[in-house]
Design a protein around this motif. Structure first.
Motif, short mmCIF file in Angstrom:
data_model
loop_
_atom_site.label_atom_id
_atom_site.label_comp_id
_atom_site.label_asym_id
_atom_site.label_seq_id
_atom_site.Cartn_x
_atom_site.Cartn_y
_atom_site.Cartn_z
N GLU A 279 -20.05 -8.69 11.62
CA GLU A 279 -19.97 -7.89 10.39
C GLU A 279 -18.56 -7.33 10.19
O GLU A 279 -18.02 -7.38 9.09
N LEU A 280 -17.96 -6.82 11.25
CA LEU A 280 -16.62 -6.25 11.13
C LEU A 280 -15.57 -7.31 10.83
O LEU A 280 -14.65 -7.07 10.05
N GLU B 62 -16.09 -10.07 9.12
CA GLU B 62 -16.25 -10.43 7.71
C GLU B 62 -15.66 -9.36 6.80
O GLU B 62 -14.95 -9.67 5.84
N ARG B 63 -15.92 -8.10 7.10
CA ARG B 63 -15.39 -7.02 6.26
C ARG B 63 -13.86 -6.99 6.28
O ARG B 63 -13.22 -6.85 5.24
N ARG C 71 -12.46 -10.03 4.42
CA ARG C 71 -12.57 -9.86 2.97
C ARG C 71 -11.47 -8.93 2.46
O ARG C 71 -10.81 -9.20 1.47
N HIS C 72 -11.27 -7.83 3.17
CA HIS C 72 -10.22 -6.87 2.79
C HIS C 72 -8.84 -7.54 2.79
O HIS C 72 -8.07 -7.38 1.84
#
Length: 78
Positions: free
Chosen positions: A63-64, A66-67, A70-71
């Motif tokens: 999850e981290l 991917e976040r 994306r950023h």
């Protein structure tokens, strides 16, 4: 090694699930940024994020990654 060639930072029992989760994240990000970034660019950004977050607990890593990816993609290609 995952489908997109992103190495696991350390072997663990859940490596297969984590690798799959990160592969799925690459797929989602590649689709999301399809008109702005090549798939290889997405893979490279995710690989860098994976390495940058290598000290994070394995269960939180997908999850981290991917976040953060994306950023970074938004900051780079909009």
């Amino acid at each position: 090694m995952t489908r997109f060639g992103i190495p696991s930072p350390s072997p663990a029992v859940d490596d297969v699930r984590i690798d799959l989760a990160v592969d799925l994240a690459v797929g989602r990000l590649a689709e999301e940024f399809d008109d702005r970034a090549e798939t290889q660019t997405v893979v490279d950004v995710v690989r860098t994020c994976w390495n940058d977050l290598s000290g994070v607990p394995a269960t939180a890593l997908p999850e981290l990654v991917e976040r953060l990816a994306r950023h970074r993609l938004l900051a780079t290609v909009g």
